[in-house]
Scaffold this active site. Structure first.
Site, short mmCIF file in Angstrom:
data_model
loop_
_atom_site.label_atom_id
_atom_site.label_comp_id
_atom_site.label_asym_id
_atom_site.label_seq_id
_atom_site.Cartn_x
_atom_site.Cartn_y
_atom_site.Cartn_z
N ASP A 242 0.83 -1.22 0.00
CA ASP A 242 0.00 0.00 0.00
C ASP A 242 0.86 1.26 0.00
O ASP A 242 1.96 1.28 0.54
CB ASP A 242 -0.92 -0.03 1.23
CG ASP A 242 -2.10 0.93 1.08
OD1 ASP A 242 -2.33 1.42 -0.04
OD2 ASP A 242 -2.77 1.19 2.10
N HIS B 106 2.37 3.32 -9.08
CA HIS B 106 2.17 1.88 -9.26
C HIS B 106 3.35 1.25 -10.00
O HIS B 106 3.77 0.15 -9.70
CB HIS B 106 0.87 1.61 -10.02
CG HIS B 106 -0.36 2.04 -9.27
ND1 HIS B 106 -0.54 1.73 -7.94
CD2 HIS B 106 -1.45 2.76 -9.64
CE1 HIS B 106 -1.71 2.24 -7.53
NE2 HIS B 106 -2.27 2.87 -8.55
N LEU C 298 11.18 -20.20 -4.45
CA LEU C 298 10.13 -19.36 -3.86
C LEU C 298 8.80 -19.51 -4.60
O LEU C 298 8.76 -19.49 -5.83
CB LEU C 298 10.59 -17.90 -3.94
CG LEU C 298 9.59 -16.85 -3.45
CD1 LEU C 298 9.56 -16.83 -1.92
CD2 LEU C 298 9.95 -15.47 -3.97
C1 IPE Z 1 -5.42 -2.74 -0.16
O1 IPE Z 1 -5.11 -1.41 -0.34
C2 IPE Z 1 -5.40 -3.45 -1.47
C3 IPE Z 1 -4.08 -3.58 -2.10
C4 IPE Z 1 -2.93 -3.22 -1.59
C5 IPE Z 1 -4.10 -4.19 -3.39
P1 IPE Z 1 -6.24 -0.27 -0.48
O2 IPE Z 1 -5.51 1.01 -0.63
O3 IPE Z 1 -7.18 -0.66 -1.56
O4 IPE Z 1 -6.99 -0.38 0.92
P2 IPE Z 1 -7.88 0.68 1.71
O5 IPE Z 1 -8.92 1.17 0.74
O6 IPE Z 1 -6.98 1.79 2.15
O7 IPE Z 1 -8.44 -0.07 2.87
C1 IPE Z 2 -1.64 0.21 -3.38
O1 IPE Z 2 -1.41 1.58 -3.43
C2 IPE Z 2 -1.87 -0.39 -4.74
C3 IPE Z 2 -3.27 -0.79 -5.00
C4 IPE Z 2 -4.24 -0.75 -4.16
C5 IPE Z 2 -3.57 -1.24 -6.34
P1 IPE Z 2 -2.61 2.63 -3.42
O2 IPE Z 2 -2.99 2.93 -4.81
O3 IPE Z 2 -3.70 2.16 -2.55
O4 IPE Z 2 -1.87 3.87 -2.77
P2 IPE Z 2 -2.49 4.93 -1.75
O5 IPE Z 2 -3.07 4.16 -0.61
O6 IPE Z 2 -3.52 5.71 -2.51
O7 IPE Z 2 -1.33 5.76 -1.34
MG MG Z 3 -4.12 2.40 -0.58
#
Ligand code: IPE
Ligand code: IPE
Ligand code: MG
Length: 235
Positions: A17, A34, A128
C-alpha cells in the site's frame, strides 16, 4: 528450517500500500507510483528468495479496487500485463513458482491468459512460491468456497478441512507474517480466513520505498515474538 533461520514453510504476505501517496508527494500521476511499486516488488522477491522465505503473497488488486476511477483500473491492468510479459521468463529461470489467488472472472482475457501461462510455465519450479493476489477479496474467497461446496454432494454440514480445501490455493500455508506498508493498520479484506493466527507488522514506509532492508526489519521484529495459538505459551 530453511537453513537460513526460518521455518520451512514460511509464508510472508504483503499488503503493498501507498503507491498513490508516494506519487502525490512527488507531484507525479498515481500510475507512476504503481510502476515504482513493481520495482519494489522485484527487490522484495529477490530478497525473500535469498532469505529463505518459501512463500511470498502480495496483494496487488482487491475486489474493492474496481471502484477506483476507470483510468486507474485500466492503467493497473496494463501494468500487470506488461510486467507479467516481461518477467515470466526470468522468474522461470530463477526457479520461482507463480500461483495466482483471486476471482478469475472479471479480469481482462489477455491478462488471464498470461496468468495461466505463467502458472503452467513455472509449475515445476521448486524455489520461492510467489502468489500475486489479483482481483482478490477474502470474503469473496470464502463465498466462492461455500458455493463450490454447495454445488458438490448435498450434506448437512461442512468441516473446516473441507472449507479450506475449497479456497483459491488450498495447499498454501497460512501467512506467518502479514506486512502492511504506508501506515494503514487494517487488512482490507486480505487473507480473511488464513490470517486467523498471522503475526501483523505495520510500517510507515510507502510501498515503492520498500526493499531488502525493510523486509529484514520486519523479519527481525517477527523473530522476537512468541506465537501462542491460544496456549499459555512459555509462561
Ligand atoms: C489494499 O489497499 C489493497 C491492495 C494493496 C491491493 P487499499 O488502498 O485498496 O486499501 P484501503 O482502501 O486503504 O483499505
Ligand atoms: C496500493 O497503493 C496499490 C493498490 C491498491 C492497487 P494505493 O494505490 O492504494 O496507494 P495509496 O493508498 O492511494 O497511497
Ligand atoms: Mg491504498
Amino acid at each position: 528450517m530453511t537453513g537460513k533461520g526460518l521455518p520451512d514453510p514460511f509464508h510472508v504476505a504483503v499488503i503493498m500500500d501507498g503507491n498513490g501517496r508516494w506519487a502525490k508527494k512527488r507531484f507525479l500521476p498515481r500510475l507512476l507510483g504503481h510502476r515504482a511499486g513493481i520495482k519494489a516488488l522485484e527487490r522484495t522477491v529477490a530478497a525473500a528468495a535469498d532469505m529463505g522465505i518459501t512463500h511470498l503473497s502480495v496483494y496487488a488488486f482487491s475486489t474493492e479496487n474496481w471502484t477506483r476511477p476507470q483510468k486507474e483500473v485500466t492503467g493497473l491492468m496494463s501494468i500487470f500485463r506488461h510486467s507479467l510479459r516481461k518477467k515470466i521468463e526470468e522468474l522461470r529461470r530463477e526457479n520461482v513458482r507463480l500461483r495466482f489467488a483471486g476471482a478469475r472472472e472479471g479480469l481482462p482475457p489477455d491478462v488471464l491468459e498470461l496468468m495461466n501461462e505463467s502458472e503452467e510455465l513455472t509449475a515445476g519450479n521448486t524455489g520461492l512460491t510467489l502468489v500475486p493476489c489479483l482481483n482478490y477479496g477474502g470474503r469473496r474467497e470464502i463465498l466462492d468456497a461455500v458455493n463450490s461446496l454447495l454445488r458438490g454432494k448435498p450434506k448437512g454440514s461442512v468441516t473446516e478441512r473441507e472449507l479450506r480445501d475449497h479456497l483459491y490455493i488450498s495447499d498454501l500455508p497460512d501467512p506467518d507474517l502479514i506486512i502492511r506498508t504506508s501506515g494503514e493498520k487494517r487488512l482490507s479484506n486480505f487473507w480473511i480466513w488464513q490470517s486467523a493466527y498471522s503475526e501483523l507488522y505495520f510500517t510507515d514506509t510507502l510501498w515503492p520505498d520498500f526493499g531488502r532492508k525493510e523486509l529484514e526489519e520486519a523479519l527481525s521484529n517477527y523473530k522476537d515474538r512468541e506465537r501462542r495459538y491460544g496456549t499459555i505459551g512459555n509462561n
